[in-house]
Design an enzyme around this catalytic site. Sequence first.
Site, PDB file in Angstrom:
ATOM      1  N   ALA B  43      64.544 -30.912  68.349  1.00  0.00           N
ATOM      2  CA  ALA B  43      63.589 -30.786  69.575  1.00  0.00           C
ATOM      3  C   ALA B  43      63.955 -29.377  70.325  1.00  0.00           C
ATOM      4  O   ALA B  43      64.915 -29.128  70.476  1.00  0.00           O
ATOM      5  CB  ALA B  43      63.714 -31.910  70.414  1.00  0.00           C
ATOM      6  N   LYS B 105      80.062 -27.771  78.646  1.00  0.00           N
ATOM      7  CA  LYS B 105      81.346 -28.058  79.583  1.00  0.00           C
ATOM      8  C   LYS B 105      80.774 -28.103  81.053  1.00  0.00           C
ATOM      9  O   LYS B 105      81.441 -28.901  81.901  1.00  0.00           O
ATOM     10  CB  LYS B 105      82.058 -27.030  79.498  1.00  0.00           C
ATOM     11  CG  LYS B 105      81.769 -25.493  79.541  1.00  0.00           C
ATOM     12  CD  LYS B 105      81.815 -24.762  78.181  1.00  0.00           C
ATOM     13  CE  LYS B 105      81.143 -24.018  77.402  1.00  0.00           C
ATOM     14  NZ  LYS B 105      80.964 -24.114  76.109  1.00  0.00           N
ATOM     15  N   GLU B 129      84.174 -31.977  71.680  1.00  0.00           N
ATOM     16  CA  GLU B 129      85.077 -31.093  71.178  1.00  0.00           C
ATOM     17  C   GLU B 129      84.928 -29.678  71.339  1.00  0.00           C
ATOM     18  O   GLU B 129      85.592 -28.851  71.612  1.00  0.00           O
ATOM     19  CB  GLU B 129      85.576 -31.452  69.641  1.00  0.00           C
ATOM     20  CG  GLU B 129      86.797 -30.590  69.113  1.00  0.00           C
ATOM     21  CD  GLU B 129      88.066 -30.507  69.881  1.00  0.00           C
ATOM     22  OE1 GLU B 129      88.590 -31.858  69.815  1.00  0.00           O
ATOM     23  OE2 GLU B 129      88.395 -29.574  70.672  1.00  0.00           O
ATOM     24  N   ILE B 136      88.599 -24.788  68.137  1.00  0.00           N
ATOM     25  CA  ILE B 136      89.958 -25.294  68.201  1.00  0.00           C
ATOM     26  C   ILE B 136      90.212 -26.622  68.621  1.00  0.00           C
ATOM     27  O   ILE B 136      89.275 -27.149  69.464  1.00  0.00           O
ATOM     28  CB  ILE B 136      90.822 -24.604  69.191  1.00  0.00           C
ATOM     29  CG1 ILE B 136      90.824 -23.017  69.128  1.00  0.00           C
ATOM     30  CG2 ILE B 136      92.323 -24.961  69.323  1.00  0.00           C
ATOM     31  CD1 ILE B 136      91.232 -22.006  70.156  1.00  0.00           C
ATOM     32  N   GLY B 187      76.877  -7.852  72.302  1.00  0.00           N
ATOM     33  CA  GLY B 187      76.643  -9.185  72.466  1.00  0.00           C
ATOM     34  C   GLY B 187      77.804 -10.307  72.755  1.00  0.00           C
ATOM     35  O   GLY B 187      77.814 -11.300  72.330  1.00  0.00           O
ATOM     36  N   GLU B 190      77.025 -12.572  77.581  1.00  0.00           N
ATOM     37  CA  GLU B 190      75.755 -12.881  77.931  1.00  0.00           C
ATOM     38  C   GLU B 190      75.038 -11.798  78.675  1.00  0.00           C
ATOM     39  O   GLU B 190      75.394 -10.900  79.500  1.00  0.00           O
ATOM     40  CB  GLU B 190      75.775 -14.243  78.559  1.00  0.00           C
ATOM     41  CG  GLU B 190      76.657 -15.246  77.825  1.00  0.00           C
ATOM     42  CD  GLU B 190      75.619 -16.091  77.059  1.00  0.00           C
ATOM     43  OE1 GLU B 190      74.471 -15.966  77.063  1.00  0.00           O
ATOM     44  OE2 GLU B 190      76.321 -16.727  76.014  1.00  0.00           O
ATOM     45  N   ASP B 201      82.976 -20.594  83.964  1.00  0.00           N
ATOM     46  CA  ASP B 201      83.036 -21.199  82.557  1.00  0.00           C
ATOM     47  C   ASP B 201      84.464 -21.402  82.133  1.00  0.00           C
ATOM     48  O   ASP B 201      84.484 -22.726  81.764  1.00  0.00           O
ATOM     49  CB  ASP B 201      82.605 -20.194  81.564  1.00  0.00           C
ATOM     50  CG  ASP B 201      82.732 -20.728  80.329  1.00  0.00           C
ATOM     51  OD1 ASP B 201      82.119 -21.718  79.787  1.00  0.00           O
ATOM     52  OD2 ASP B 201      83.661 -20.402  79.606  1.00  0.00           O
ATOM     53  N   LYS B 205      85.908 -25.602  81.727  1.00  0.00           N
ATOM     54  CA  LYS B 205      86.842 -26.093  80.338  1.00  0.00           C
ATOM     55  C   LYS B 205      88.056 -26.644  81.092  1.00  0.00           C
ATOM     56  O   LYS B 205      88.544 -27.724  80.635  1.00  0.00           O
ATOM     57  CB  LYS B 205      86.999 -24.988  79.756  1.00  0.00           C
ATOM     58  CG  LYS B 205      85.941 -24.510  78.996  1.00  0.00           C
ATOM     59  CD  LYS B 205      85.831 -22.930  78.345  1.00  0.00           C
ATOM     60  CE  LYS B 205      84.624 -22.818  77.585  1.00  0.00           C
ATOM     61  NZ  LYS B 205      84.483 -21.301  77.176  1.00  0.00           N
TER      62      LYS B 205
END
Lengths: 439, 439
Positions: B43, B105, B129, B136, B187, B190, B201, B205
């Site tokens: 979707a 996350k 994960e 990792i 790239g 972002e 971010d 985590k």
Amino acid sequence: MNEIKVGLIGFGNIGAGVVRLLQENAQTVQQKVGSGIILKRIADLDITSDRGVSVDPAMLTTDVNEIFNDPEISIVIELIGGYEPAKTFVLKAIEAGKHVVTANKALLALHGDEIYAAAARKGVEVQFEAAVGGGIPVLSAIKGNLSGNRFSSVFGIMNGTCNYILTRMTQEGADFEDVLKSAMELGYAEPDPTFDIEGVDTAHKLAVLASLCFGTKIDFNAIHTEGITAISGIDIRFAEQFGYRIKLLAIGKLTDDRQLEVRVHPTMIPLRNPLADVNGVFNAIHLTGDFVGPVLFYGRGAGQNPTASAIVGDLVALSRSIAAGVQNRRSAPLGFLDNTITTLPLKPMEEIITSFMLRFTAQDQPGVLAGIAGVLGKNGISIESMVQTARHNGGQAVPIVIKTHEAREGAIRTALAEIDSFDFISEKSRLIRIEDNLE
Amino acid sequence: MNEIKVGLIGFGNIGAGVVRLLQENAQTVQQKVGSGIILKRIADLDITSDRGVSVDPAMLTTDVNEIFNDPEISIVIELIGGYEPAKTFVLKAIEAGKHVVTANKALLALHGDEIYAAAARKGVEVQFEAAVGGGIPVLSAIKGNLSGNRFSSVFGIMNGTCNYILTRMTQEGADFEDVLKSAMELGYAEPDPTFDIEGVDTAHKLAVLASLCFGTKIDFNAIHTEGITAISGIDIRFAEQFGYRIKLLAIGKLTDDRQLEVRVHPTMIPLRNPLADVNGVFNAIHLTGDFVGPVLFYGRGAGQNPTASAIVGDLVALSRSIAAGVQNRRSAPLGFLDNTITTLPLKPMEEIITSFMLRFTAQDQPGVLAGIAGVLGKNGISIESMVQTARHNGGQAVPIVIKTHEAREGAIRTALAEIDSFDFISEKSRLIRIEDNLE
């Protein structure tokens, strides 16, 4: 819910660590499993020595059958090591319907097939995280979250004794025999260190690791296995001059035509390779999967506490599975379901291609270099660089060290045999393999 | 046996990677699970763009309910990211009795409690994960084989964008803004890099990691979070002069009195620390457990393929569990059973003790150093060393850089506020925390 009852065979250093972990971290374990993991019985021939942990004497027995015959015990930990009676005991535990946890890489490398088949017949599991890399949970990772990958290589430093010795030889400029003696005195080497220093222990671990990575049976005796006993201080110093460090590596690679390279030998790796900085008793294991790319695991590869961590990790996994009431237990001790395990052909050592450091010991006389270079050239081996130490006043033996471009091992062996037949060569010539692009 | 049917919500870069892995490595996955893992429906609002993978158009839908309402689908993968509608979709999938795999996350750091509680009520599992460290398999290790350990710390480099920028600033002596611009063009960052470069971010985590290590709920908003936007080339060069490298670290520590330190900030680590050599987009995560000791995991922390590896690893785990016919599925998304999760108090940032590099920008006039040193001394901060650049011809602002001994962060902040009120200070003074003995 009911407690999980465990029997332990082998109350040595590692066994005492498991006992202590289950005592000190009982609450932590219970928070993960939901019930206690209770060590019910410990079997050992010696049940009187002090192991530094306190256990109820009623728990100790010299009769291992008290574990096999106890219907309450659902998991047996085997920690006696070696081939026999470990193999008999593991098979008896399986026959009695118990799950097995073992740290015994020698047993698994040589008799894994037989043990896994017996476990499959009885519908029990065999777990062995402690067999490779001490506390580093690398086997669980390969069998678990990395399952979606096709691996192209696994390599690493897997023997703490060898790495300790090579580290001290490198840092102190010391010789092998001296460091080995000191390592034995300090307890970093076993009283009989043969399996460690000859690379056999590393080969056991490589056999286990490679079988998990590649889903294959491996003929342990076909693994090329060289230890570190022939490495001298002079090799380490020449390697440094070329920009390399010498480590005992286990290397497993799947070639493009699905042949398997499995080999254990002293290896020159560039100083920029992270493994070059893995020192002392630490281990590091590097995997490359087609999707995950390179992954490196680093930690203590041996010792009472790290090994106990891995064993209790296996106990927790089995206890969770028992508590979950699994109905269809399927046999996949290698991560792959048993009926998908293949037997990949091993690439003959003569066909392996690496570059080499060659060390010749020759009389200091005219024509020597021409003779050596001629034989190398005839065998298709091209020289990348050469180091010759200062000339003496004639007549004495001097080292000539050559770094080759990539060459077939078979060609190198042929060339060395021919060179060693020259009159001016006064010692057997030495080769050390170089891995510039391990990945 | 029956195939495992999966629905995917979010057909972006990572989703396309999952599709490709399940296609290319279908046989490998089947060898692990015993049945195929079949992606039945995808979707996304955009079902026309080319994702570089070939899928049956009939599989695509813009109506996410076709996944929730499909009784054949037992696992839903959520890969849209962000808080909404991801949260609504995850809760709907759980409500529909589906297991969930997510890489989100942000969602877990802020709404994990609610999601885990919903999953517990419905008896389904949530696996994640891919939320930390890309490919990792560190979360599986903490929840799995390392279960027997009490952890004292977890720290590491967990954001590839920041590490790429800091690596290039270090290697090229480039400035933050220039490297960020180039990273966006290439790239590696972002189009809106705010969450990455402001440390958000990384904090997401850390919240996930620390909850698994310490079995605790964590108030995400209480995590001290500093990004790398204020780091300048001059900071990096002064850090090097003192023998350190600057990395954006996430740090979680359990203090002896069971307070939790959780913080994300640029950190000076000694060049000998293995993390100092983790460069570019690579991640590394270091754990210390009471039995396993130190363990380090290293690999690609982001990207289509490594993230797909982690997601498919979760699919394999769930599929095995479904195939095994588990009867009592117990809720333990953090490894700890839900009813054992605590809420550890967070240590206030002012109470944290580290050493510091302080950088002052002051007019080049007499009495400056005496003024600064006086305020530091009054606040109990002792100076370990100082670097002052060459004096100009009077009047110009010059940097004064001081490395302190260990000090309370609160004392440092008080001192800097007072120093910044001096007339001779021409820019806000800067602090960078130093971790000499991370373990």
